[in-house]
Design an enzyme around this catalytic site. Structure first.
Site, PDB file in Angstrom:
ATOM      1  N   HIS A 104       0.835  -1.206   0.000  1.00 55.82           N
ATOM      2  CA  HIS A 104       0.000   0.000   0.000  1.00 55.82           C
ATOM      3  C   HIS A 104       0.870   1.256   0.000  1.00 55.82           C
ATOM      4  O   HIS A 104       0.617   2.205  -0.745  1.00 55.82           O
ATOM      5  CB  HIS A 104      -0.878   0.044   1.262  1.00 55.82           C
ATOM      6  CG  HIS A 104      -2.086  -0.828   1.196  1.00 55.82           C
ATOM      7  ND1 HIS A 104      -2.513  -1.451   0.050  1.00 55.82           N
ATOM      8  CD2 HIS A 104      -2.990  -1.150   2.166  1.00 55.82           C
ATOM      9  CE1 HIS A 104      -3.621  -2.137   0.318  1.00 55.82           C
ATOM     10  NE2 HIS A 104      -3.936  -1.977   1.589  1.00 55.82           N
TER      11      HIS A 104
ATOM     12  N   TYR B  42      -6.729   3.329  11.374  1.00 57.34           N
ATOM     13  CA  TYR B  42      -7.012   2.395  10.274  1.00 57.34           C
ATOM     14  C   TYR B  42      -6.330   2.890   9.005  1.00 57.34           C
ATOM     15  O   TYR B  42      -6.225   4.094   8.786  1.00 57.34           O
ATOM     16  CB  TYR B  42      -8.521   2.275  10.048  1.00 57.34           C
ATOM     17  CG  TYR B  42      -9.244   1.492  11.129  1.00 57.34           C
ATOM     18  CD1 TYR B  42      -9.616   0.163  10.927  1.00 57.34           C
ATOM     19  CD2 TYR B  42      -9.551   2.064  12.357  1.00 57.34           C
ATOM     20  CE1 TYR B  42     -10.278  -0.569  11.900  1.00 57.34           C
ATOM     21  CE2 TYR B  42     -10.218   1.337  13.349  1.00 57.34           C
ATOM     22  CZ  TYR B  42     -10.581   0.022  13.116  1.00 57.34           C
ATOM     23  OH  TYR B  42     -11.228  -0.706  14.083  1.00 57.34           O
ATOM     24  N   GLU B  43      -5.879   1.963   8.179  1.00 56.39           N
ATOM     25  CA  GLU B  43      -5.093   2.350   6.995  1.00 56.39           C
ATOM     26  C   GLU B  43      -5.901   3.147   5.984  1.00 56.39           C
ATOM     27  O   GLU B  43      -5.338   3.769   5.087  1.00 56.39           O
ATOM     28  CB  GLU B  43      -4.476   1.117   6.329  1.00 56.39           C
ATOM     29  CG  GLU B  43      -5.491   0.222   5.666  1.00 56.39           C
ATOM     30  CD  GLU B  43      -4.888  -1.090   5.162  1.00 56.39           C
ATOM     31  OE1 GLU B  43      -3.779  -1.448   5.573  1.00 56.39           O
ATOM     32  OE2 GLU B  43      -5.563  -1.742   4.352  1.00 56.39           O
ATOM     33  N   SER B  44      -7.211   3.145   6.135  1.00 53.01           N
ATOM     34  CA  SER B  44      -8.047   3.961   5.249  1.00 53.01           C
ATOM     35  C   SER B  44      -7.874   5.447   5.552  1.00 53.01           C
ATOM     36  O   SER B  44      -8.382   6.295   4.816  1.00 53.01           O
ATOM     37  CB  SER B  44      -9.514   3.563   5.419  1.00 53.01           C
ATOM     38  OG  SER B  44      -9.878   3.640   6.783  1.00 53.01           O
ATOM     39  N   GLY B  45      -7.189   5.784   6.638  1.00 53.16           N
ATOM     40  CA  GLY B  45      -6.904   7.189   6.909  1.00 53.16           C
ATOM     41  C   GLY B  45      -7.617   7.759   8.120  1.00 53.16           C
ATOM     42  O   GLY B  45      -7.579   8.961   8.348  1.00 53.16           O
TER      43      GLY B  45
END
Lengths: 265, 241
Positions: A104, B42-45
């Site tokens: 990512h 969370y990696e979604s931001g």
């Protein structure tokens, strides 16, 4: 200045056979309606780019649109595998699929480099893993100031970027908010771009934290209410989690998938 | 038990990089029990999310609605993860080897023609490299616990001591592996994963049988406490919704 056009016309202008194209969206705002239009228009030999190719990419791959996939995580989130993706990789059905795999962080930085007009980005990543050996787009680089060895990733320039957003005004300025992923970077990394929106409004109301893509960096805007389904558009719709579960069954079997494909066409 | 053990591994106030599934369940359980000030990233931001139900994906709207801040994906990885601002990263694994290296890419065959194609790297390589420490959560079987992973997607300790340091990796690597049978930790000298505790009702022979290498068992093998009533109540309420 962006052109506001019907979806089919906008897709025809923006996505061509053989393009390197990203349909971005990080769980949220995934441009399904535009992807389905690409399937209807029968685009071929696409290099599909996305950090998290999920159900939309399973559909595009199964429909035979893709030649290559550039990605960092390919699965049906919270459900399991992408069966059309796996069938293409293992059996070449409906056609072989070349893979280029990143992390990512690597993908995000590749978009940032392209959006910044730079040939590469630098990160502290990939070190010690087997990933760099699989692609020419990851390479060690020595810091000119400290001598430290870091990782360079090549800029990911796109022919076309397609994203979904909540709103645009009549000039084609686009506003999106909530989880915004790498959509801004993808649009800025692309030669041509299309933003589908929930609605076109007379005037954008300012929203704290919203990303605004000014009209002059977007080529086409197409109104596509519900165009993110089964993903969601924050403040407009919720994620259809049942569909993601149902997709596991639909995609497992080629015939069952073929029936689904007819429903799109 | 795996979820409860993972939740207990999170201390109050820690900043935790959370993936969906068991890590998210464990982190939300910890926040509702002993660690109310746990910071969920969370990696979604989404930074500092306080979801009132379990999120169904890493990009669930409830995370954005309850977060202190929502940022783009490049920022999460570059500003927050890379410089070491995250205390704990949770990782899963399709294969894990005796030195804590993780494979989530391909099993069997060669890379271009694999026996099994897995989802791929995701955020894991940099989580493994840059979080101050990593907790791996994985079911323990002969197929998943292998002598050497088929593909190193995320680096643990390579093949022994000194390798992380030589590569310039800033995090301490996998400090804890929680399985359905017990807990493993790296030996401070050899970096090999050693069984240090068993969950209630599990015996060492079972753990050895379900490991693809000659598993070392700590002399002072611990025994995990069974889940408390409070933990079970909160966990059931979380997963029922």
């Amino acid at each position: 200045m962006a052109t506001i056009a019907p979806l089919a016309e906008a897709v025809a202008h923006v996505v061509h056979d053989g393009d390197t194209v990203a349909f971005e969206g990080f769980t949220h705002l995934i441009p399904f309606a535009a992807g389905h239009e690409v399937i209807r228009q029968g685009r071929r030999d696409l290099t599909l780019v996305r950090m998290t190719p999920d159900v939309l990419y399973d559909q595009l791959i199964g429909a035979g649109c893709a030649r290559k996939l550039v990605f960092s995580w390919g699965g049906n989130p919270g459900v399991g595998s992408l069966h059309r993706f796996r069938d293409a990789v293992r059996n070449g059905w409906p056609r072989p699929l070349e893979l280029e795999e990143h992390s990512h962080a690597g993908m995000a930085n590749r978009y940032v480099a392209a959006a910044s007009g730079l040939p590469f980005a630098v990160l502290r990543g990939y070190t010690g893993t087997d990933l760099p050996a699989q692609t020419a787009n990851i390479a060690p680089v020595t810091c000119p100031f400290t001598g430290e060895v870091l990782t360079a990733v090549a800029a990911l320039r796109l022919d076309a970027a397609v994203v979904h957003a909540q709103r645009a005004d009549r000039h084609g300025n686009v506003q999106l908010w909530g989880i915004t992923g790498v959509q801004k970077e993808a649009v800025l990394a692309a030669t041509r771009s299309l933003v589908t929106v929930e609605e076109v409004v007379d005037e954008l109301e300012p929203r704290p934290g919203a990303v605004v893509l000014p009209s002059w960096v977007v080529d086409y805007v197409a109104e596509a209410p519900g165009g993110a389904h089964p993903s969601y558009a924050h403040d407009y719709s919720v994620r259809d989690n049942d569909f993601y579960v149902a997709w596991d069954e639909i995609s497992r079997d080629r015939d069952r998938f073929a029936q689904w494909l007819e429903s799109v066409a | 038990m795996m979820t409860v053990a993972a939740a207990r591994a999170l201390r109050d106030g820690a900043v935790c990089f959370v993936g969906i599934g068991l890590p998210s369940t464990a982190a939300n359980l910890a926040r509702r029990t002993h660690a109310p000030d746990l910071v969920l990233v969370y990696e979604s931001g989404t930074i500092g999310a306080k979801p009132d139900r379990l999120p169904l994906s890493i990009g669930d709207g409830v995370l954005a609605d309850t977060a202190v801040s929502v940022v783009g994906v490049p920022e999460i990885f570059n500003y927050w993860l890379q410089p070491g601002r995250i205390d704990v990263g949770f990782l899963g694994a399709a294969q894990l080897d005796r030195f804590g290296n993780i494979n989530t890419t391909v099993i069997g065959g060669d890379y271009r023609h694999p026996g099994v194609r897995l989802p791929g790297a995701g955020g894991a390589p940099e989580i493994a490299a840059s979080c101050r420490e990593v907790v791996v959560v994985v079911r323990q079987t002969k197929r998943s616990f292998v002598e050497r992973v088929d593909f190193v997607t995320s680096f643990g300790f390579g093949s022994g001591p000194g390798e992380r340091e030589a590569l310039g990796l800033t995090g301490a690597g996998p400090q804890l592996v929680i399985t359905d049978l017990g807990v493993l930790r790296p030996d401070p000298d050899s970096r090999e994963l050693v069984l240090t505790a068993l969950h209630p009702g599990v015996d060492p022979a079972t753990a050895r049988e379900r490991t693809g290498w000659d598993l070392r068992v700590a002399d002072d093998l611990g025994r995990g406490e069974p889940p408390t009533d409070d933990e079970l109540t909160v966990l059931r309420a979380l997963t029922a919704r």
